[in-house]
Enzyme design. Structure first.
Site, PDB file in Angstrom:
ATOM      1  N   LYS A 246       0.844  -1.204   0.000  1.00  0.00           N
ATOM      2  CA  LYS A 246       0.000   0.000   0.000  1.00  0.00           C
ATOM      3  C   LYS A 246       0.879   1.254   0.000  1.00  0.00           C
ATOM      4  O   LYS A 246       0.645   2.191  -0.751  1.00  0.00           O
ATOM      5  CB  LYS A 246      -0.919   0.014   1.237  1.00  0.00           C
ATOM      6  CG  LYS A 246      -2.071  -0.973   1.133  1.00  0.00           C
ATOM      7  CD  LYS A 246      -2.837  -1.122   2.441  1.00  0.00           C
ATOM      8  CE  LYS A 246      -3.851  -2.250   2.331  1.00  0.00           C
ATOM      9  NZ  LYS A 246      -4.524  -2.583   3.586  1.00  0.00           N
TER      10      LYS A 246
ATOM     11  N   GLN B 157      -4.462  -1.084   9.624  1.00  0.00           N
ATOM     12  CA  GLN B 157      -4.407  -2.450   9.086  1.00  0.00           C
ATOM     13  C   GLN B 157      -4.998  -3.430  10.107  1.00  0.00           C
ATOM     14  O   GLN B 157      -4.628  -3.438  11.272  1.00  0.00           O
ATOM     15  CB  GLN B 157      -2.938  -2.806   8.781  1.00  0.00           C
ATOM     16  CG  GLN B 157      -2.748  -4.142   8.103  1.00  0.00           C
ATOM     17  CD  GLN B 157      -3.331  -4.179   6.684  1.00  0.00           C
ATOM     18  OE1 GLN B 157      -3.250  -3.212   5.933  1.00  0.00           O
ATOM     19  NE2 GLN B 157      -3.944  -5.299   6.337  1.00  0.00           N
TER      20      GLN B 157
ATOM     21  N   ASP C 237     -10.739   3.166   3.989  1.00  0.00           N
ATOM     22  CA  ASP C 237     -11.145   1.762   3.849  1.00  0.00           C
ATOM     23  C   ASP C 237     -12.659   1.617   3.724  1.00  0.00           C
ATOM     24  O   ASP C 237     -13.150   0.564   3.330  1.00  0.00           O
ATOM     25  CB  ASP C 237     -10.691   0.963   5.084  1.00  0.00           C
ATOM     26  CG  ASP C 237      -9.345   0.281   4.863  1.00  0.00           C
ATOM     27  OD1 ASP C 237      -9.073  -0.113   3.714  1.00  0.00           O
ATOM     28  OD2 ASP C 237      -8.587   0.137   5.841  1.00  0.00           O
TER      29      ASP C 237
END
Ligand code: NAP
Length: 280
Positions: free
Chosen positions: A50, A94, A117
Site C-alpha cells: 500500500k 491495518q 477503507d
C-alpha cells in the site's frame, strides 16, 4: 473453453494511471496515513505494498509501525491527531489488531470523511442508503472487476459466499445496487452448492483455501475470488482455480486479481477524500 482470466493487476494499473493524472490536477497532494500494529507478516506485506503504490501515484504517505503491546488509548490518541492533520486525507488501520484492542472502537474513531477503507459505521450506513461516499475498497474492487468483463450485472443471479462486514456484506449491497438478484451465503447456509451452482456471478470471500470446486460452479459463471490464503508457502484463493477455470466464463487469479484492485480502490477513496477537502 477455459475461462478468460480477469487480470486484476492490469486493470488496477490503468486505474492507478488515472489517479496519477487526477493528483496533478489538485493543488495539494492527497495524504494517506497507514497504521500498522505489531509484526503480523501478512499485514506487513499488505502495508508495504500500500505504501509503495501510494508513493508511486504521487501521494503523501505517513506510515506508523506501532508496537504489538501499544495501549488502546495511545492508538486512539494517534487516530485523533491524524483526524486533525490537514495533510492527511485518508487513514487506514491495518486489520487485524491485537486482541487487547477493541477493533470497533478504533475504526469508529476515524473521521468518516477520512475513512479510506470505508469501514466506519457512517460509510457502511451510507452504502445501505445507496449514498456512495467512501465505499469499502474490496467490495468496490469486486464490482469493478465484474464490470471489466463487459457483462451486464443487472438481472443476474449473484451469489456471495461470506458475510463479513468488510467484504461479503458490502459486496452484496453493491451488487444489489447494480440490480443483481443477490444471495448471501455463510457458514450456516444449507446446501451451499445449490446456491453457488445457480450463480451467474459468484463472489467468494470465506477465507478457506480452494474451498469452491468445479462441481459447485455453474457453467459460464463469472467467478471473483477474494480469498488470500497461504498454503505451504504459496498464496491461493478460496476458489480451486485450476478446476473452476474449466467451467467458468471469467475468473480472477490469486494473486493478481482482487488484491491489486483493492489497493487501487483504497487510493481512489483517498483521492476522493482529498478532492472533497480541496472544495471545502
Ligand atoms: P472473515 O471475516 O473470516 O469471514 C469469512 C466469512 O466466510 C464468514 O461470513 C463465514 O460465515 C463465511 N464462511 C466460513 N466458512 C464457510 C463455509 N464453509 N461456507 C460458507 N461460508 C463460510 O473473512 P473476510 O475478512 O471476509 O475475508 C475473506 C477472505 O478474503 C480471506 O481469505 C481474506 O484473507 C481475504 N481478503 C482479501 C482481500 C483482498 O484485498 N483481496 C481483502 C480482505 C480479505 P459466518 O459469518 O457464518 O462465520
Amino acid at each position: 473453453m477455459p475461462a478468460k482470466i480477469i487480470d486484476g493487476k492490469k486493470i488496477a494499473s490503468s486505474f492507478l494511471e488515472n489517479i496519477k493524472k487526477r493528483v496533478k490536477e489538485i493543488k495539494e497532494s492527497p495524504g494517506l496515513a497507514i497504521v500498522l500494529v505489531g509484526n503480523n507478516p501478512a499485514s506487513e506485506i499488505y502495508v508495504n505494498f500500500k505504501e509503495k503504490t501510494c508513493k508511486e501515484v504521487g501521494f503523501y504517505c505517513e506510515r506508523y509501525n506501532l508496537d504489538e503491546g501499544i495501549k488502546q488509548s495511545e492508538l486512539l490518541n494517534l487516530i485523533d491527531k491524524l483526524n486533525q492533520n490537514k495533510k492527511i486525507h485518508g487513514i487506514i488501520v491495518q486489520l487485524p489488531l491485537p486482541k487487547h484492542i477493541n477493533e470497533h472502537l478504533v475504526i469508529d474513531s476515524i473521521l468518516p470523511h477520512k475513512d479510506a477503507d470505508g469501514f466506519t459505521p457512517l460509510s457502511l450506513g451510507n452504502l445501505v442508503n445507496d449514498n456512495n461516499m467512501l465505499l469499502p475498497a474490496t467490495a468496490r474492487a469486486c464490482i469493478e472487476l465484474i464490470k471489466s468483463t463487459g457483462q451486464n450485472i443487472e438481472g443476474k443471479n449473484a451469489v456471495v459466499v461470506g458475510r463479513s462486514k468488510i467484504v461479503g456484506k458490502p459486496t452484496a449491497l453493491l451488487l444489489l445496487q447494480e440490480n443483481a438478484t443477490v444471495t448471501l451465503c455463510h457458514s450456516k447456509t444449507k446446501n451451499l452448492e445449490e446456491h453457488t451452482k445457480n450463480a451467474d456471478i459468484l463472489v467468494v470471500a470465506c477465507g478457506k483455501p480452494r474451498f469452491i470446486k468445479k462441481g459447485m460452479v455453474g457453467k459460464n459463471a463469472i467467478v471473483i475470488d477474494v480469498g488470500i490464503n497461504r498454503v505451504m508457502g504459496k498464496v491461493v484463493g478460496d476458489v480451486d482455480f485450476e478446476s473452476v477455470k474449466e467451467i467458468a466464463s471469467y475468473i480472477t487469479p490469486v494473486p493478481g486479481g482482487v488484491g491489486p484492485m483493492t489497493i487501487a480502490m483504497l487510493l481512489d477513496n483517498t483521492l476522493k477524500a482529498a478532492e472533497i477537502a480541496a472544495k471545502m
